[in-house]
Design an enzyme around this catalytic site. Sequence first.
Site, mmCIF file in Angstrom:
data_model
loop_
_atom_site.group_PDB
_atom_site.id
_atom_site.type_symbol
_atom_site.label_atom_id
_atom_site.label_comp_id
_atom_site.label_asym_id
_atom_site.label_seq_id
_atom_site.Cartn_x
_atom_site.Cartn_y
_atom_site.Cartn_z
ATOM 1 N N HIS A 157 -7.983 -1.434 -16.400
ATOM 2 C CA HIS A 157 -6.711 -1.558 -15.671
ATOM 3 C C HIS A 157 -6.702 -2.753 -14.722
ATOM 4 C CE1 HIS A 157 -4.852 2.360 -16.849
ATOM 5 N NE2 HIS A 157 -6.103 2.562 -17.235
ATOM 6 N N ASP A 364 -4.091 -9.159 -9.628
ATOM 7 C CA ASP A 364 -3.826 -7.758 -9.957
ATOM 8 C C ASP A 364 -3.789 -7.584 -11.476
ATOM 9 O OD1 ASP A 364 -3.297 -5.115 -9.392
ATOM 10 O OD2 ASP A 364 -1.669 -5.569 -8.003
HETATM 11 O O1 F6P Z 1 -6.203 -1.057 -10.548
HETATM 12 C C1 F6P Z 1 -6.933 -0.097 -11.167
HETATM 13 C C2 F6P Z 1 -6.917 1.207 -10.431
HETATM 14 O O2 F6P Z 1 -7.481 2.228 -11.206
HETATM 15 C C3 F6P Z 1 -5.543 1.607 -9.951
HETATM 16 O O3 F6P Z 1 -4.862 2.358 -10.845
HETATM 17 C C4 F6P Z 1 -5.824 2.311 -8.688
HETATM 18 O O4 F6P Z 1 -4.881 1.887 -7.782
HETATM 19 C C5 F6P Z 1 -7.194 1.891 -8.293
HETATM 20 O O5 F6P Z 1 -7.713 1.116 -9.286
HETATM 21 C C6 F6P Z 1 -8.121 3.041 -8.077
HETATM 22 O O6 F6P Z 1 -8.117 3.374 -6.774
HETATM 23 P P1 F6P Z 1 -9.000 4.548 -6.183
HETATM 24 O O7 F6P Z 1 -10.299 3.934 -5.793
HETATM 25 O O8 F6P Z 1 -8.214 5.001 -5.013
HETATM 26 O O9 F6P Z 1 -9.111 5.579 -7.234
#
Ligand code: F6P
Length: 485
Positions: A157, A364
């Site tokens: 992602h 991003d």
């Molecule tokens: O960008 C990738 C991602 O999985 C997002 O979907 C999310 O915002 C973040 O990373 C994960 O964040 P967290 O550490 O709060 O799970």
Amino acid sequence: MNLVVISNRVARGAANEPMTGGLAAALLPVVEKSGAIWVGSSGRVRDGFQKEPFAEIEALGAGALAMLDLPAAHYGGYYEGFANSALWPALHSRSDLIRVTHGDYLSYREVNAFMARALLRFNKQDAAFWVQDYHFLALGAELRELGVTGPIGFFLHTPWPAHGLIEGVPHHRELIEAMLAYDLIGFQTEADRDNFLGYVKSNLELAVHDDVVISHHGKTRAAVFPIGIDAEKFAQSAAKAVTHPDVSRLRRSLNGERLAIGVDRLDYSKGLINRISAFDRMWTEHPHLLRSVSLLQIATLSRGAIEAYGQLQSDVAKLVSEVNGRHGEVDWTPIRYLNKGFGQAVLAGLYRTAQVGVVTPLHDGMNLVAKEYVAAQNPADPGVLVLSKFAGAANELDTALLVNPHDIDGMARTIATALSMPLTERRMRYETMMQRLRSRSIQQWFADFVEALRDCQTGRPAARTLAGTPAPWPLRSAGSAARYH
Ligand code: F6P
């Protein structure tokens, strides 16, 4: 195909509750409908040897949600350590922020191995595993070690950074070799896929033909699947949300003033310092915008135990207070700064209230806020999206006003331009973006990946399905959760 989806963070079915992160919120509606089993962390940890690691297994739509307590001894090294203090900064081109120990790497591998052992429970006939994100780069290799032979896919992602940057991560070679145990690796953009394949060719010296890598694990296909949203559903919920108390209170409080909105996790990749500096510059250079436009910045707290995040929290709070002190009046606050989260329905209404959406990350993977802001607009009088050209979303939303988030003056000018854009131009830009969003929905993303994963092992080329057609894999019947208790 019996699909098992794995991610660190999972979401439950309450659409109106605030959710941290784009991944969990985006996956929830599609996983619910698909009949898949979704496996992830319960958010709790447990000490010692676990005979039964699943804390909870419950029904989720037509499938099930299975949550694991992760091992207490390794959780910190895995999550705050290797995943978020080595991989995250490197993947977002901030190798200077890497702070990691060898113990963190061992914990990361332990948690990946632990998850693999837990997943064996779901390794039934015709099972396919789809692993999400950088927390589990080595999970495919661990599953193969345990004898899993069915299809295993992976989707990243985040971005994959340009040449050389991933080398800041200790053990990068070992990890990327492990990634080649996946049959299919999905990326958000072509640039991400090409950067990954560049590493495979130059560092691992492996042959790549038509985006397929051949290694001792077999064939791995690297492909691009830009994640989408359900634009129609989001638009409907935005239209309804205007009557929500939070949204009505915001509207009333504006007194005819215009609004710009930013919604982000409080993360250094989101470019909040530069964005707030751009508003500061805009009010200084265009004083007629004082008292006529304000910024609502929602910044949900994230990963606070990591030093870089703690520092960012105080830097952003300090800057907001300086800017408010500089430009504010007894009856006017330039920046409303909130650290709390909102459910999707309320957010949709907040987006629709704002004439400008500012999504200006330094780097991003995709950024679904950009897509949601567009989908939430009133088609008769849409707002303008100001979007960083370093967000994956800029590839599709190229009729947004694209900005370089490092250029504070340029961003200040562009926000002022957005505020004075005539209706015809706003509608033209909005309609082009909505068409793109409709043609690449979250349902399509999910179906395309699963189809390509299935094809990886049968050797057939991936056949695209038409937007809106049902998922091409057999659906489970409701109540599958019970079978795994
Ligand atoms: O960008 C990738 C991602 O999985 C997002 O979907 C999310 O915002 C973040 O990373 C994960 O964040 P967290 O550490 O709060 O799970």
